[in-house]
Write a protein that holds these residues in place. Structure first.
Motif, mmCIF file in Angstrom:
data_model
loop_
_atom_site.group_PDB
_atom_site.id
_atom_site.type_symbol
_atom_site.label_atom_id
_atom_site.label_comp_id
_atom_site.label_asym_id
_atom_site.label_seq_id
_atom_site.Cartn_x
_atom_site.Cartn_y
_atom_site.Cartn_z
ATOM 1 N N ILE A 52 2.070 -3.447 3.989
ATOM 2 C CA ILE A 52 2.385 -4.878 3.956
ATOM 3 C C ILE A 52 2.181 -5.268 2.442
ATOM 4 O O ILE A 52 1.472 -4.715 1.777
ATOM 5 C CB ILE A 52 1.293 -5.541 4.881
ATOM 6 C CG1 ILE A 52 1.571 -5.110 6.399
ATOM 7 C CG2 ILE A 52 1.252 -7.079 4.663
ATOM 8 C CD1 ILE A 52 0.423 -5.650 7.190
ATOM 9 N N ALA A 53 3.206 -6.097 1.936
ATOM 10 C CA ALA A 53 3.236 -6.435 0.531
ATOM 11 C C ALA A 53 2.431 -7.842 0.483
ATOM 12 O O ALA A 53 2.371 -8.599 1.255
ATOM 13 C CB ALA A 53 4.696 -6.734 0.223
ATOM 14 N N ASN A 54 1.793 -7.625 -0.748
ATOM 15 C CA ASN A 54 0.992 -9.121 -0.957
ATOM 16 C C ASN A 54 1.091 -9.012 -2.599
ATOM 17 O O ASN A 54 0.610 -7.980 -3.521
ATOM 18 C CB ASN A 54 -0.347 -9.049 -0.586
ATOM 19 C CG ASN A 54 -0.959 -10.362 -0.868
ATOM 20 O OD1 ASN A 54 -0.591 -11.560 -0.738
ATOM 21 N ND2 ASN A 54 -2.269 -10.257 -1.325
ATOM 22 N N GLU A 55 1.492 -10.130 -3.422
ATOM 23 C CA GLU A 55 1.569 -10.406 -4.965
ATOM 24 C C GLU A 55 1.931 -9.113 -5.510
ATOM 25 O O GLU A 55 1.360 -8.674 -6.585
ATOM 26 C CB GLU A 55 -0.272 -10.364 -5.251
ATOM 27 C CG GLU A 55 -0.703 -11.642 -4.537
ATOM 28 C CD GLU A 55 -0.152 -13.045 -4.946
ATOM 29 O OE1 GLU A 55 0.377 -13.174 -6.113
ATOM 30 O OE2 GLU A 55 -0.173 -13.938 -4.306
ATOM 31 N N GLY A 56 2.886 -8.491 -5.026
ATOM 32 C CA GLY A 56 3.713 -7.643 -5.586
ATOM 33 C C GLY A 56 3.075 -6.039 -5.433
ATOM 34 O O GLY A 56 3.789 -5.187 -6.098
ATOM 35 N N HIS A 57 2.367 -5.851 -4.531
ATOM 36 C CA HIS A 57 1.868 -4.590 -4.353
ATOM 37 C C HIS A 57 1.975 -4.295 -2.734
ATOM 38 O O HIS A 57 1.685 -5.278 -1.943
ATOM 39 C CB HIS A 57 0.587 -4.068 -5.050
ATOM 40 C CG HIS A 57 -0.601 -5.023 -4.550
ATOM 41 N ND1 HIS A 57 -0.793 -6.345 -5.189
ATOM 42 C CD2 HIS A 57 -1.592 -5.027 -3.592
ATOM 43 C CE1 HIS A 57 -1.855 -7.016 -4.660
ATOM 44 N NE2 HIS A 57 -2.417 -6.197 -3.795
ATOM 45 N N ARG A 58 1.655 -3.099 -2.211
ATOM 46 C CA ARG A 58 1.674 -2.784 -0.956
ATOM 47 C C ARG A 58 0.519 -2.230 -0.556
ATOM 48 O O ARG A 58 -0.319 -1.558 -1.232
ATOM 49 C CB ARG A 58 2.985 -1.875 -0.464
ATOM 50 C CG ARG A 58 4.435 -2.524 -0.891
ATOM 51 C CD ARG A 58 5.321 -1.396 -0.232
ATOM 52 N NE ARG A 58 5.092 -0.174 -0.611
ATOM 53 C CZ ARG A 58 5.526 0.909 0.103
ATOM 54 N NH1 ARG A 58 6.158 0.745 1.427
ATOM 55 N NH2 ARG A 58 5.226 2.068 -0.325
ATOM 56 N N LEU A 59 0.034 -2.655 0.750
ATOM 57 C CA LEU A 59 -1.190 -2.228 1.470
ATOM 58 C C LEU A 59 -1.074 -1.279 2.839
ATOM 59 O O LEU A 59 -0.045 -1.734 3.430
ATOM 60 C CB LEU A 59 -2.150 -3.216 1.494
ATOM 61 C CG LEU A 59 -2.425 -3.838 0.131
ATOM 62 C CD1 LEU A 59 -2.016 -5.468 0.245
ATOM 63 C CD2 LEU A 59 -3.963 -3.817 -0.317
ATOM 64 N N SER A 124 -7.553 -11.761 -0.475
ATOM 65 C CA SER A 124 -6.163 -12.249 -0.459
ATOM 66 C C SER A 124 -5.360 -11.216 0.273
ATOM 67 O O SER A 124 -4.446 -11.269 1.129
ATOM 68 C CB SER A 124 -5.558 -12.667 -1.709
ATOM 69 O OG SER A 124 -4.113 -12.860 -1.644
ATOM 70 N N ASP A 125 -5.499 -9.896 -0.074
ATOM 71 C CA ASP A 125 -4.752 -8.664 0.394
ATOM 72 C C ASP A 125 -5.103 -8.573 1.926
ATOM 73 O O ASP A 125 -4.369 -8.480 2.794
ATOM 74 C CB ASP A 125 -4.954 -7.387 -0.198
ATOM 75 C CG ASP A 125 -4.610 -7.483 -1.599
ATOM 76 O OD1 ASP A 125 -3.659 -8.141 -2.108
ATOM 77 O OD2 ASP A 125 -5.172 -6.568 -2.363
ATOM 78 N N LEU A 126 -6.177 -8.778 2.459
ATOM 79 C CA LEU A 126 -6.761 -8.610 3.738
ATOM 80 C C LEU A 126 -5.961 -9.479 4.519
ATOM 81 O O LEU A 126 -5.525 -9.469 5.584
ATOM 82 C CB LEU A 126 -8.251 -8.477 3.901
ATOM 83 C CG LEU A 126 -8.814 -8.474 5.143
ATOM 84 C CD1 LEU A 126 -8.197 -7.298 6.122
ATOM 85 C CD2 LEU A 126 -10.439 -8.751 5.322
ATOM 86 N N THR A 131 -2.317 -11.615 8.506
ATOM 87 C CA THR A 131 -1.267 -12.535 8.805
ATOM 88 C C THR A 131 -0.202 -11.988 9.433
ATOM 89 O O THR A 131 0.794 -12.378 10.160
ATOM 90 C CB THR A 131 -0.861 -13.524 7.563
ATOM 91 O OG1 THR A 131 -2.085 -14.179 7.283
ATOM 92 C CG2 THR A 131 0.371 -14.730 8.113
ATOM 93 N N ALA A 132 0.304 -11.050 8.403
ATOM 94 C CA ALA A 132 1.601 -10.337 8.969
ATOM 95 C C ALA A 132 1.476 -9.491 10.389
ATOM 96 O O ALA A 132 2.296 -9.419 11.146
ATOM 97 C CB ALA A 132 1.923 -9.174 7.933
#
Length: 299
Positions: A52-59, A124-126, A131-132
């Motif tokens: 899942i992407a957030n702020e230009g990076h993937r988690l 924010s990442d979590l 959300t996704a």
């Protein structure tokens, strides 16, 4: 303050203070190959992988399907989703709930993000991942450093979390100005030594978590947990510290947090080290089961 000998701690980097983050973190780097070798196996046993992407990076988020509320397991500092390799499937079986584990930025299969580590960024990442995945009103289980992520998340989006289990978590009450200053001063030399060592993914993460430690934790001390989000606080018998003064303050902070609202409960995991998920998974799972039942009853 003197951190425990590395041989006495399986996952030294889980501790949230500079004392153990640096001296302990070096041990975690040495053990990182063991963690890495178990990550794929643990992730596979924990369900499907979602990048899942957030702020230009993937988690990396791992999902075991099930009913709501989802149970979200957030590992301690320096650790990834493999910390929950035994607990996650057991909780899924015992509760029937969807169980989500994930790797914070720079850990496990998630992308590395340069710059100082900030709990707000981690929250924010979590939030982006949940959300996704459509997980709202989840039961959040946060160990050690993840307590700071949990605090940021429930303050900014309290409807995201229906209840929390805080496992020997880093709580605002601990970080008085005097204690924070003492920690920073006592460990400046260890931080300098760590900067001089070969830079690996692990050492970069440790230094990122140590950066801006004093200002960040003085600000954290002024934060509070919303009263609308119930929480179970599990405190270890050993705490992250060998020094009596720090251990007393850590336990007092856990008790102070738990006593600040009627919907909070304090549980003592005796006997246990700071690594309660490893030492006393029974205590963690019982607390999570009880919180899931509470959330379901309230719906």
């Amino acid at each position: 303050m003197i951190p425990r000998p590395l041989a006495q701690r399986r996952t030294a980097a889980i501790v949230v203070t500079l004392a153990a983050l640096t001296a302990g973190g070096l041990g975690a780097c040495a053990a990182s190959s063991d963690t890495a070798t178990t990550t794929e196996q643990s992730a596979a046993s924990a369900g499907s992988l979602h990048m899942i992407a957030n702020e230009g990076h993937r988690l990396a988020f791992h999902v075991i399907p099930g009913h709501r509320p989802a149970i979200v397991l957030d590992a301690g500092g320096g650790l990834d989703s493999s910390q929950w390799h035994a607990i996650a499937p057991a909780l899924a079986q015992r509760t029937g709930s969807e169980v989500i584990t994930y790797d914070r930025a720079g850990e496990g299969a998630s992308d590395e993000v340069p710059g100082p580590w900030k709990a707000a960024n981690a929250a924010s990442d979590l939030r982006a991942g949940l959300t996704a995945l459509g997980a709202r009103g989840a039961v959040l289980v946060s160990h050690s450093l993840a307590g700071e992520v949990a605090t940021e998340l429930v303050r900014s989006d309290p409807d995201r979390v229906a209840g929390a289990v805080l496992v020997d978590a880093s709580l605002p009450e601990f970080y008085t100005d005097a204690e924070t200053a003492r920690i920073v001063a006592a460990n400046a030399h260890q931080i300098a030594e760590l900067r001089g060592k070969p830079q690996t993914r692990q050492t970069r993460q440790l230094l990122a978590q140590a950066a801006d430690y004093g200002p960040a934790h003085r600000a954290y001390h002024r934060m509070s947990w919303p009263d609308i989000v119930p929480a179970t606080v599990i405190v270890s018998s050993q705490t992250p510290f060998d020094t009596p003064q720090d251990a007393r303050l850590w336990k007092a902070a856990q008790a102070q947090f738990a006593g600040a609202a009627s919907n909070r409960t304090l549980i003592h995991a005796d006997p246990s080290s700071h690594d309660i998920p490893e030492d006393r998974p029974d205590v963690v799972m019982k607390a999570v089961e009880d919180m899931v039942a509470r959330v379901r009853a309230d719906r």
